[in-house]
Every structure is written in C-alpha cells, then in structure tokens.
Design a protein around this motif. Structure first.
Motif, PDB file in Angstrom:
ATOM      1  N   CYS A 181      40.289  71.775  50.716  1.00 58.67           N
ATOM      2  CA  CYS A 181      39.560  72.467  49.951  1.00 58.67           C
ATOM      3  C   CYS A 181      38.253  71.971  49.327  1.00 58.67           C
ATOM      4  CB  CYS A 181      40.410  73.169  48.739  1.00 58.67           C
ATOM      5  SG  CYS A 181      39.445  74.503  47.616  1.00 58.67           S
ATOM      6  N   GLY A 194      48.266  77.208  51.987  1.00 53.30           N
ATOM      7  CA  GLY A 194      47.701  78.450  51.235  1.00 53.30           C
ATOM      8  C   GLY A 194      48.144  79.584  51.527  1.00 53.30           C
ATOM      9  N   SER A 221      41.705  84.826  56.660  1.00 54.23           N
ATOM     10  CA  SER A 221      41.403  83.822  55.593  1.00 54.23           C
ATOM     11  C   SER A 221      42.487  83.443  54.853  1.00 54.23           C
ATOM     12  CB  SER A 221      40.689  84.715  54.561  1.00 54.23           C
ATOM     13  OG  SER A 221      41.415  85.388  53.762  1.00 54.23           O
ATOM     14  N   THR A 225      43.813  81.380  51.098  1.00 54.81           N
ATOM     15  CA  THR A 225      43.484  81.197  49.635  1.00 54.81           C
ATOM     16  C   THR A 225      44.256  79.740  49.109  1.00 54.81           C
ATOM     17  OG1 THR A 225      43.168  83.369  49.353  1.00 54.81           O
ATOM     18  CG2 THR A 225      43.595  82.065  47.403  1.00 54.81           C
ATOM     19  N   CYS A 226      43.559  79.015  48.795  1.00 47.68           N
ATOM     20  CA  CYS A 226      43.742  77.570  48.030  1.00 47.68           C
ATOM     21  C   CYS A 226      44.787  78.060  47.008  1.00 47.68           C
ATOM     22  CB  CYS A 226      42.612  76.838  47.744  1.00 47.68           C
ATOM     23  SG  CYS A 226      42.932  75.299  46.904  1.00 47.68           S
ATOM     24  N   GLY A 280      42.501  79.051  43.727  1.00 48.47           N
ATOM     25  CA  GLY A 280      42.107  80.515  44.572  1.00 48.47           C
ATOM     26  C   GLY A 280      40.866  80.568  44.993  1.00 48.47           C
ATOM     27  N   ALA A 281      40.199  79.480  45.608  1.00 47.16           N
ATOM     28  CA  ALA A 281      39.255  79.565  46.442  1.00 47.16           C
ATOM     29  C   ALA A 281      39.638  80.240  47.980  1.00 47.16           C
ATOM     30  CB  ALA A 281      38.385  78.250  46.446  1.00 47.16           C
ATOM     31  N   SER A 282      38.857  80.904  48.655  1.00 49.80           N
ATOM     32  CA  SER A 282      39.189  81.470  49.847  1.00 49.80           C
ATOM     33  C   SER A 282      38.190  80.876  50.869  1.00 49.80           C
ATOM     34  CB  SER A 282      39.485  83.021  49.810  1.00 49.80           C
ATOM     35  OG  SER A 282      40.388  83.367  49.034  1.00 49.80           O
ATOM     36  N   ASN A 299      34.887  82.679  48.176  1.00 50.65           N
ATOM     37  CA  ASN A 299      34.886  83.241  46.556  1.00 50.65           C
ATOM     38  C   ASN A 299      34.720  81.830  45.834  1.00 50.65           C
ATOM     39  OD1 ASN A 299      37.839  83.639  47.496  1.00 50.65           O
ATOM     40  ND2 ASN A 299      37.834  82.788  45.361  1.00 50.65           N
TER      41      ASN A 299
END
Ligand code: FES
Length: 101
Positions: free
Chosen positions: A42, A52, A58, A60-61, A65-67, A77
C-alpha cells in the motif's frame, strides 16, 4: 518481459494471493475469472494488499482503508499517498504471467 507467477487453479474467484517475484511482492487477484496484479504494498504505510477487501475491480487496504483500482493501480481515496504499479496479466494455458519492463 513476461514472468510466470502462478497457475490459474492457485487462485479462486474473489481471492488475492501474494507472490514473490525477483525479490518483489506482487498481489495477484481473481475477480470473477479476470486476473489483476499490483505491487503488494500500500502506498500509505506499505501494508500488503493481497489480503485486502475486494469490491469490483478495486482492493481496500486492511490497515487504514485506502483503495486502489486493480487495473490501473490508481489510488481511489485517502490515506493513500499515491498510485501503485499495476501489471498486465496474461493467461497462457494454465499459467498466469505478468509483464514487467
Ligand atoms: S497502510 Fe494501507 S491504508 Fe494505511
């Protein structure tokens, strides 16, 4: 240059898997029979992305929560600090290959 990274039966739909290739961790995903590969790190704080949460194409980490878009590596995000590298995946018979310059 193309490198074999897995066989298609190693990764079921809806799953991700971390693969070491030349000392680099690659996260490989099967999204409804389509395969995607991105750097397994990430851009926020380096968490592995292979575990994730998948949503469409997509991921999401798990950590904060980063995607990221799996096809382009684009950060979708915060708190992502930038895009990640996405690799083109080729299916050659039973083998999955990715292209790395
Ligand atoms: S390490 Fe991925 S969102 Fe923080």
């Amino acid at each position: 240059m193309r490198f074999k990274i897995a066989q298609i039966d190693e990764i079921k739909p809806g799953q991700g898997k971390s693969i070491q290739l030349n000392g680099k961790a690659i996260a490989l995903f099967n999204v409804k029979g389509y395969y995607y590969a991105v750097d397994d790190s990430c851009s926020h704080m380096g968490a592995p992305l292979a575990n994730g949460m998948l949503a469409g194409k997509s991921v999401t980490c798990e950590w904060h929560g980063a995607s990221f878009d799996l096809a382009s590596g684009e950060a979708l995000n915060s708190p992502a600090r930038g895009n990640i590298t996405a690799y083109k995946v080729f299916v050659d018979g039973q083998n999955l290959e990715i292209e790395i310059d």
